[in-house]
Structure formats: structure tokens, C-alpha cells
Design an enzyme around this catalytic site. Structure first.
Site, short mmCIF file in Angstrom:
data_model
loop_
_atom_site.label_atom_id
_atom_site.label_comp_id
_atom_site.label_asym_id
_atom_site.label_seq_id
_atom_site.Cartn_x
_atom_site.Cartn_y
_atom_site.Cartn_z
N LYS A 54 0.84 -1.21 0.00
CA LYS A 54 0.00 0.00 0.00
C LYS A 54 0.87 1.25 0.00
O LYS A 54 0.59 2.22 -0.71
CB LYS A 54 -0.95 -0.04 1.20
CG LYS A 54 -2.04 -1.08 1.02
CD LYS A 54 -2.77 -1.46 2.29
CE LYS A 54 -3.69 -2.66 2.01
NZ LYS A 54 -4.29 -3.23 3.21
N GLN A 98 -4.80 -1.93 9.61
CA GLN A 98 -4.64 -3.25 9.01
C GLN A 98 -5.16 -4.32 9.98
O GLN A 98 -4.76 -4.37 11.14
CB GLN A 98 -3.14 -3.49 8.70
CG GLN A 98 -2.84 -4.76 7.96
CD GLN A 98 -3.36 -4.76 6.52
OE1 GLN A 98 -3.24 -3.78 5.80
NE2 GLN A 98 -3.96 -5.86 6.11
N ASP A 121 -11.38 2.08 3.85
CA ASP A 121 -11.58 0.63 3.83
C ASP A 121 -13.07 0.29 3.87
O ASP A 121 -13.45 -0.86 3.66
CB ASP A 121 -10.89 0.00 5.05
CG ASP A 121 -9.83 -1.01 4.65
OD1 ASP A 121 -9.76 -1.37 3.46
OD2 ASP A 121 -9.06 -1.43 5.54
#
Ligand code: NAP
Length: 296
Positions: A54, A98, A121
Site C-alpha cells: 500500500k 490493518q 476501507d
């Protein structure tokens, strides 16, 4: 005839090429460099790889990327304080924490703390709800959004198709169902969702025009579970031991690729399928977040 390969590498590159001029415009005309922060707690090796990917994608796109790596011992309170700081940071337009986080941290509490405007997200209940009701101001989660884009950009007719999704997680299965069910482009499918309690699962998967599999079981879907001519998207990413590889393992999907490609009309591989799309759609959502921020 073997199936057409739906390449997430190629489609992802196409979307990133479309995003680049908009990133340049935001920077040059509006003085806004889209910024993505990725927070990792602990040292999970797979998560470390994802975080690096990322970060590299942000760099390649000329965006501002910030990776914040916290020790495994980080308390929930400390992680929430980091989220609060990023919520307030004007250089950060999108943020992700994450997953998985260590067991002593309540992931739901952390995800709910992220400002929904920065939740690229798409896991905050506000965005989940918006996607479920077809409100396009919500951020669709990156992996399901990527699956939808792969179908659309491969010219697969979604409208009126029977889409069978195997797996009902909040991260993949359910949001894929929401997206394909929506009225409008990329939607209008008739959707069936299967899970571990589904009876006669092979019968259900064989009725699919579009079969999307996200269960985390290596090569679970065999050729006899797929209708000839169906389109298959394999979200699964599983490490299986392989002594012939230097690293001792290889990645396989939830679909028996070699056998199913002889039956399906189109199929996504693993690796090189959904994985690269996830990073791309995260970038896409971050650019959208920055556009909104610039418009305020
Ligand atoms: P998850 O949270 O573990 O959910 C798995 C789902 O599969 C559950 O709904 C479970 O049913 C169902 N399931 C498990 N075994 C089954 C079986 N034998 N038959 C039918 N259904 C079964 O997994 P996830 O987070 O959705 O991830 C799924 C896979 O996608 C994993 O391999 C993961 O690594 C991969 N993934 C890839 C990406 C990417 O970017 N490429 C992103 C996210 C996930 P129950 O609900 O009944 O337990």
C-alpha cells in the site's frame, strides 16, 4: 476452450492510470496531495507485506503515504489515540487499520473510531450502511469494490445474472452481495450467498452465472461445482506448503484454478487477480476522499 483470464494486474493498472491525472490536478490546481495512512499493530508477516504494498502504491501514484507500525504490546487506548490523531491530520484523507489487530484490542471499537469521511476501507457502520442502501456517498470496501470493477471492466453482464457468492464475511462476502444487488451499473444481479451451513453447496454454485468465492479454503471449488460457461472470481488467498519454492510455500485461491479454467468462460487467477485490485481501490477511495476534502 480454456477460460479468458481476468487479470487484476491489468485492470488495476488501467484504473490507476485513470486516477493519476486527477491526483496531479488535485496537487497542482487545489494544492491537495491525497494522503493515505496505514496503521499496523504487531508483526504479522502477511500484514507487513500488505502494508508495504500500500505504501509503494501511494509512492508510485505521487500521493502522500504514511505507514505507522506500532508494537504488538500497543494498548487499545494508544491505538485509539493514533486514530484520533489521524482523524485530525489535514494531510491524511484516508486511513486504514490493518486487520487483524492483536486479541487484546477490540477491532470493532477501533473501526468505529475512524472518521467515516476517512474510512477508505469502508468498514465503519456508516459506510457499510450507505453501501447496503445504495447511497453512493459511502466508501465500498476495497476488495468487494475491486471484484465489481473486474466484472464490469471485463464486459461481464451483471444485470440479470445469477451471482452466487460463497462466504458471508463483513470484509468480502456481504459487501460483494450489497454491490451486485444494487440498482444501477455494476448491479441488478440476482444474488445468492452461501456459507458453511449451506446444504448441497455444489448444486447452488452450479446455478451461478457469476461465481465469487471468498472462504479461505485452498482449492475448495472444483470443476464439477461450476456451470460450463460461468464467470469465476476467486478472492481466496491461501498459503500452502511447497518445498519446490525458495520461501517454502505458494499462494493458491479458493478455486481449483487448473481444473475450473477448463469449464468457466472467464476466471481470475491467484495471485494476480483480486489482490492487486484491493490496493488499487484503496487508492481510488483515497482520491475520492481527497476530492471531497478539497471541495469543502
Ligand atoms: P472469513 O472472515 O474467514 O470468512 C469466511 C467465510 O467463508 C465465512 O462466511 C464462512 O462461513 C465461509 N466458509 C468457510 N468454509 C466454508 C465452506 N467449507 N463452505 C462454505 N462456506 C464456507 O474470510 P474472509 O476475510 O472473507 O476471507 C476469505 C478469503 O479471501 C481468505 O482466503 C482471505 O485471505 C481472502 N481475502 C483476500 C483479499 C484480497 O485482497 N485478495 C482480501 C480479503 C480476503 P460461516 O460464516 O458460516 O463461518
Amino acid at each position: 476452450m480454456p477460460a479468458k483470464i481476468i487479470s487484476g494486474e491489468e485492470i488495476g493498472a488501467e484504473i490507476r492510470a485513470e486516477l493519476k491525472p486527477e491526483i496531479d490536478r488535485l496537487k497542482e490546481k487545489q494544492g491537495v496531495t491525497p494522503g493515505l495512512a496505514v496503521v499496523l499493530v504487531g508483526e504479522d508477516p502477511a500484514s507487513q507485506v500488505y502494508v508495504r504494498m500500500k505504501g509503494r502504491a501511494c509512492e508510485d501514484m505521487g500521493m502522500h503515504g504514511e505507514s505507522i507500525v506500532l508494537p504488538e504490546s500497543t494498548s487499545e487506548h494508544e491505538l485509539l489515540a493514533t486514530v484520533d490523531r489521524l482523524n485530525e491530520d489535514p494531510a491524511i484523507h484516508g486511513m486504514i487499520v490493518q486487520l487483524p489487530v492483536p486479541d487484546h484490542i477490540d477491532a470493532n471499537k477501533v473501526l468505529r473510531r475512524i472518521d467515516p469521511q476517512k474510512d477508505v476501507d469502508g468498514f465503519h457502520p456508516e459506510n457499510v450502511g450507505k453501501v447496503a442502501i445504495g447511497d453512493d456517498s459511502g466508501f465500498p470496501p476495497a476488495t468487494p469494490f475491486g471484484v465489481q470493477q473486474m466484472l464490469m471492466r471485463s464486459g461481464i453482464e451483471i444485470s440479470g445474472a445469477h451471482a452466487v457468492i460463497v462466504g458471508r464475511s463483513n470484509i468480502v462476502g456481504r459487501p460483494v452481495a450489497s454491490l451486485l444487488l444494487q440498482k444501477g451499473p455494476g448491479g441488478n444481479a440476482t444474488v445468492t450467498v452461501c456459507h458453511s451451513r449451506t446444504k448441497n453447496i455444489g448444486e447452488v454454485t452450479r446455478s451461478a452465472d457469476i461465481l465469487i468465492v471468498a472462504i479461505g479454503r485452498p482449492e475448495f471449488v472444483k470443476a464439477d461445482m461450476v456451470r460450463p460457461g460461468a464467470v469465476v472470481i476467486d478472492v481466496g488467498t491461501n498459503r500452502v506448503d511447497d518445498a519446490t519454492r525458495e520461501r517454502g510455500y505458494r499462494l493458491v485461491g479458493d478455486v481449483d484454478f487448473d481444473a475450473v479454467k477448463e469449464v468457466a468462460s472467464a476466471i481470475s487467477p491467484v495471485p494476480g487477480g483480486v489482490g492487486p485490485m484491493t490496493v488499487t481501490m484503496l487508492i481510488y477511495n483515497t482520491v475520492r476522499a481527497a476530492q471531497r476534502w478539497a471541495a469543502i
